[in-house]
Design an enzyme around this catalytic site. Structure first.
Site, PDB file in Angstrom:
ATOM      1  N   ARG A 236       1.983  -9.394  -0.062  1.00  0.00           N
ATOM      2  CA  ARG A 236       2.194  -7.841   0.710  1.00  0.00           C
ATOM      3  C   ARG A 236       3.181  -8.110   1.944  1.00  0.00           C
ATOM      4  NH1 ARG A 236      -1.835  -5.132   5.359  1.00  0.00           N
ATOM      5  NH2 ARG A 236      -0.706  -6.700   6.527  1.00  0.00           N
TER       6      ARG A 236
ATOM      7  N   TYR B  25       1.539  -3.583  14.163  1.00  0.00           N
ATOM      8  CA  TYR B  25       0.244  -3.872  13.491  1.00  0.00           C
ATOM      9  C   TYR B  25       0.469  -4.537  11.990  1.00  0.00           C
ATOM     10  CZ  TYR B  25      -4.181  -3.917  11.822  1.00  0.00           C
ATOM     11  OH  TYR B  25      -5.467  -4.178  11.171  1.00  0.00           O
TER      12      TYR B  25
ATOM     13  N   ARG C 219      -8.759   1.231  -2.796  1.00  0.00           N
ATOM     14  CA  ARG C 219      -8.679   0.157  -1.981  1.00  0.00           C
ATOM     15  C   ARG C 219      -9.769  -0.067  -1.290  1.00  0.00           C
ATOM     16  NH1 ARG C 219      -6.709  -3.796  -0.580  1.00  0.00           N
ATOM     17  NH2 ARG C 219      -6.176  -3.344   1.528  1.00  0.00           N
TER      18      ARG C 219
ATOM     19  N   GLU D 202      -9.023   2.003   2.034  1.00  0.00           N
ATOM     20  CA  GLU D 202      -9.781   0.827   2.891  1.00  0.00           C
ATOM     21  C   GLU D 202     -10.706   1.390   3.774  1.00  0.00           C
ATOM     22  OE1 GLU D 202      -6.367  -1.289   4.030  1.00  0.00           O
ATOM     23  OE2 GLU D 202      -6.799  -0.630   6.257  1.00  0.00           O
TER      24      GLU D 202
ATOM     25  N   ASN E  65     -15.304  -3.781  10.923  1.00  0.00           N
ATOM     26  CA  ASN E  65     -14.325  -4.379  12.210  1.00  0.00           C
ATOM     27  C   ASN E  65     -14.499  -3.416  13.273  1.00  0.00           C
ATOM     28  OD1 ASN E  65     -12.570  -6.071  13.377  1.00  0.00           O
ATOM     29  ND2 ASN E  65     -10.891  -5.414  12.051  1.00  0.00           N
TER      30      ASN E  65
ATOM     31  N   TRP F 257      -3.796   6.316  12.982  1.00  0.00           N
ATOM     32  CA  TRP F 257      -4.011   5.088  12.418  1.00  0.00           C
ATOM     33  C   TRP F 257      -3.496   4.808  11.053  1.00  0.00           C
ATOM     34  CZ3 TRP F 257      -4.532   0.180  11.272  1.00  0.00           C
ATOM     35  CH2 TRP F 257      -4.926  -0.612  12.411  1.00  0.00           C
TER      36      TRP F 257
ATOM     37  N   HIS G 128     -10.070  -4.060  -0.764  1.00  0.00           N
ATOM     38  CA  HIS G 128      -9.576  -4.545   0.483  1.00  0.00           C
ATOM     39  C   HIS G 128     -10.666  -5.858   0.956  1.00  0.00           C
ATOM     40  CE1 HIS G 128     -10.157  -3.150   4.914  1.00  0.00           C
ATOM     41  NE2 HIS G 128      -8.869  -3.678   4.845  1.00  0.00           N
TER      42      HIS G 128
ATOM     43  N   GLU H 162       0.900   1.282   0.088  1.00  0.00           N
ATOM     44  CA  GLU H 162      -0.536   1.490   0.685  1.00  0.00           C
ATOM     45  C   GLU H 162      -0.669   2.363   1.716  1.00  0.00           C
ATOM     46  OE1 GLU H 162      -2.401  -2.366   1.420  1.00  0.00           O
ATOM     47  OE2 GLU H 162      -3.963  -1.264   2.838  1.00  0.00           O
TER      48      GLU H 162
ATOM     49  N   HIS I 255      -1.068 -11.963   2.450  1.00  0.00           N
ATOM     50  CA  HIS I 255      -0.287 -11.306   3.616  1.00  0.00           C
ATOM     51  C   HIS I 255       0.893 -12.129   4.125  1.00  0.00           C
ATOM     52  CE1 HIS I 255      -3.375  -8.291   5.322  1.00  0.00           C
ATOM     53  NE2 HIS I 255      -3.637  -8.369   4.002  1.00  0.00           N
TER      54      HIS I 255
ATOM     55  N   ASP J  10       2.180  -2.025   3.085  1.00  0.00           N
ATOM     56  CA  ASP J  10       1.146  -1.275   3.887  1.00  0.00           C
ATOM     57  C   ASP J  10       1.722  -0.344   5.098  1.00  0.00           C
ATOM     58  OD1 ASP J  10      -1.259  -0.132   4.900  1.00  0.00           O
ATOM     59  OD2 ASP J  10      -2.234  -2.003   4.852  1.00  0.00           O
TER      60      ASP J  10
ATOM     61  N   HIS K 111      -0.106   1.897   6.781  1.00  0.00           N
ATOM     62  CA  HIS K 111      -1.306   1.847   7.846  1.00  0.00           C
ATOM     63  C   HIS K 111      -1.474   3.468   8.099  1.00  0.00           C
ATOM     64  CE1 HIS K 111      -2.086  -2.426   7.732  1.00  0.00           C
ATOM     65  NE2 HIS K 111      -0.790  -2.661   8.187  1.00  0.00           N
TER      66      HIS K 111
ATOM     67  N   ASP L 211     -11.517  -9.782   8.179  1.00  0.00           N
ATOM     68  CA  ASP L 211     -12.515  -9.190   8.924  1.00  0.00           C
ATOM     69  C   ASP L 211     -13.508  -8.432   8.038  1.00  0.00           C
ATOM     70  OD1 ASP L 211      -9.851  -7.035   9.482  1.00  0.00           O
ATOM     71  OD2 ASP L 211     -11.716  -6.011   8.408  1.00  0.00           O
TER      72      ASP L 211
ATOM     73  N   GLU M 163      -6.847  -8.337  -2.677  1.00  0.00           N
ATOM     74  CA  GLU M 163      -6.306  -8.902  -1.460  1.00  0.00           C
ATOM     75  C   GLU M 163      -6.979 -10.095  -0.927  1.00  0.00           C
ATOM     76  OE1 GLU M 163      -6.932  -6.111   1.889  1.00  0.00           O
ATOM     77  OE2 GLU M 163      -5.380  -7.157   3.000  1.00  0.00           O
TER      78      GLU M 163
HETATM   79  O1  KDG Z   1     -10.307  -3.612   9.865  1.00  0.00           O
HETATM   80  C1  KDG Z   1      -8.919  -3.139   9.629  1.00  0.00           C
HETATM   81  C2  KDG Z   1      -8.240  -4.199   8.868  1.00  0.00           C
HETATM   82  O2  KDG Z   1      -8.854  -4.761   7.958  1.00  0.00           O
HETATM   83  C3  KDG Z   1      -6.973  -3.391   8.087  1.00  0.00           C
HETATM   84  O3  KDG Z   1      -5.962  -2.741   8.861  1.00  0.00           O
HETATM   85  C4  KDG Z   1      -6.313  -4.519   7.391  1.00  0.00           C
HETATM   86  O4  KDG Z   1      -4.858  -2.702   6.544  1.00  0.00           O
HETATM   87  C5  KDG Z   1      -5.434  -3.652   6.236  1.00  0.00           C
HETATM   88  C6  KDG Z   1      -5.306  -4.286   4.909  1.00  0.00           C
HETATM   89  O5  KDG Z   1      -4.610  -3.650   4.014  1.00  0.00           O
HETATM   90  O6  KDG Z   1      -5.738  -5.551   4.925  1.00  0.00           O
HETATM   91 MG    MG Z   2      -4.283  -1.808   4.472  1.00  0.00          MG
END
Ligand code: KDG
Ligand code: MG
Length: 408
Positions: free
Chosen positions: A147, A159, A289, A268, A37, A408, A318, A242, A122, A216, A218, A322, A345
């Site tokens: 989630r 996000y 993940r 991930e 991605n 991130w 994961h 996560e 999600h 999550d 992130h 994407d 997921e």
């Molecule tokens: O490309 C990044 C996303 O796939 C990611 O941020 C999504 O955190 C994510 C998840 O747990 O699916």
């Molecule tokens: Mg994630």
């Protein structure tokens, strides 16, 4: 049976997807997902310019030797671009072997260990009420694990929080940011830490104690902040927390682990078994993940999960939208075969994506199944794929309120 051709196909039915198509001397075709991605063309070039010429003439059955050739045999190793490219080759070869032997790939991995793979969806909302609507919509679709992500009072777009739905509306997927530069979002860790425990308190009041809930972070917290969050969420019995700290320093999780019993999932953005050594051998995590699409394919992930299994660590691959349906299928064949499967997921791809990639996997009563089609069970509609041209797309970046760029 020799490899005759290895072609890279880029298509963008709402999102960018890169696919490797390997054709053998007998005309058998295998597909591999090469989508990274926001960095799609880097993998396309790595495959086209550096890997495809090496594949031509190789034995299509020699999956392990090809994997070793592209990983241990290469001077420049590991990293997301390399390991996504290796993953694509590996998946395509498993697909071919399944088609040639007439069985779905999971049979080649030792056969079924379970009826299906428990999926989590999600759900999100800018407020807790909107989040509850989203959760209830997903429960109606049959999901049995969720989630949950919400907005944070005082912050704009957060996000992972999609557009709010009205009651009964179905959540589709989170589109990639098709902008010339990444969108910049604002972040405030203290506001987030104050808010999230109230969200889970309300969710447990409304939904009861049983529904598995995941969250999550992130990669945005320091070890101390992650420990505080983990402790504050313990009464609400999460399935997992996560990516609480940045994944590139596994040692950060030592401090989190010492302070809280909340189950931890990470990985991930990790792409190799070597990235996991400390995390697994010190039992700093509960769930892996990684996606097969970014971690050297079925061969890379199976090896990783065998190591994890020695330490009681399970899978939670994961699979956001994407990663293409080809990557999804690879994950599902592993899910039903691995002894130490945990959860999968599952964000549903858009209808257009599923017209370009025709899949055999199914979702019913909360469980995913790879299906019985020989190979991975995904076909690519070439004519349709060429109608969707690549469009640059970026994940957002986030800055603190004073403008400082944040993790991130
Ligand atoms: O490309 C990044 C996303 O796939 C990611 O941020 C999504 O955190 C994510 C998840 O747990 O699916
Ligand atoms: Mg994630």
């Amino acid at each position: 049976m020799r490899i005759e051709r290895a072609e890279v196909l880029v298509t963008s039915p709402g999102r960018n997807f890169v696919t490797l198509r390997v054709t053998t001397s007998d005309g058998v075709v295998g597909l591999g997902d090469a989508t990274l991605n926001g960095r799609e063309l880097a993998v396309a070039s790595y495959l086209r310019d550096h890997v495809a010429p090496l594949l031509v003439g190789r034995d299509a059955h020699a999956i392990e030797d090809t994997w070793q050739y592209l990983t241990r045999g290469a001077y420049w190793r590991r990293g997301p671009v390399t390991m996504t490219a290796v993953a694509a080759v590996d998946m395509a070869l498993w697909d071919i072997k399944g088609k040639v032997t007439g069985v779905p790939v999971y049979q080649l991995l030792g056969g079924r260990s379970r009826r299906g793979a428990l999926a989590y969806c999600h759900a999100s909302g800018s407020t807790v009420d909107a989040l509850l609507t989203s959760i209830r919509n997903h429960l109606e679709l049959g999901f049995r694990a969720v989630r949950v992500q919400t907005g944070v009072p005082g912050l704009g777009k957060v996000y992972g929080v999609g557009t709010d739905q009205r009651a009964g509306e179905r959540y589709d997927y989170e589109p990639a940011g098709r902008t010339a530069r990444p969108v910049e979002e604002e972040w405030d860790t203290a506001a987030y830490l104050r808010h999230i425990p109230h969200v889970f308190e309300r969710l447990r009041e409304e939904l009861g104690p049983e529904l598995p809930l995941l969250h999550d972070a992130h990669h945005r917290l320091s070890p101390n902040e992650a420990a505080q969050l983990g402790r504050s969420l313990e009464p609400f019995r999460l399935f997992w927390l996560e990516d609480c700290t940045p994944a590139d320093n596994p040692e950060l999780l030592r401090r989190v682990r010492q302070q809280t019993t909340v189950p931890l999932a990470i990985g991930e953005v990790l792409t190799s078994i070597h990235d996991y050594r400390t995390l697994i051998t010190e039992q700093l995590i509960d769930y892996v993940r990684s996606s097969p699409a970014h971690t050297g394919g079925i061969t890379g992930v199976r090896r990783l999960m065998d190591l994890a299994g020695l330490y009681g660590i399970r899978s939670g691959f994961h699979q956001p939208t994407d990663i293409s349906p080809v990557g999804m299928a690879a994950a599902l064949h592993l899910d039903v075969a691995l002894p130490n499967f945990g959860i999968q997921e599952y964000m549903q791809h858009s209808a257009t994506t599923l017209e370009v990639f025709r899949t055999s996997y199914t979702f019913s009563d909360g469980l995913l199944d790879p299906g019985e089609t020989p190979g991975l069970g995904v076909e690519l509609d070439d004519d349709l794929a060429t109608r969707f041209e690549y469009t640059p797309a970026y994940l957002p970046v986030n800055r603190l309120r004073d403008g400082t760029l944040h993790d991130w």
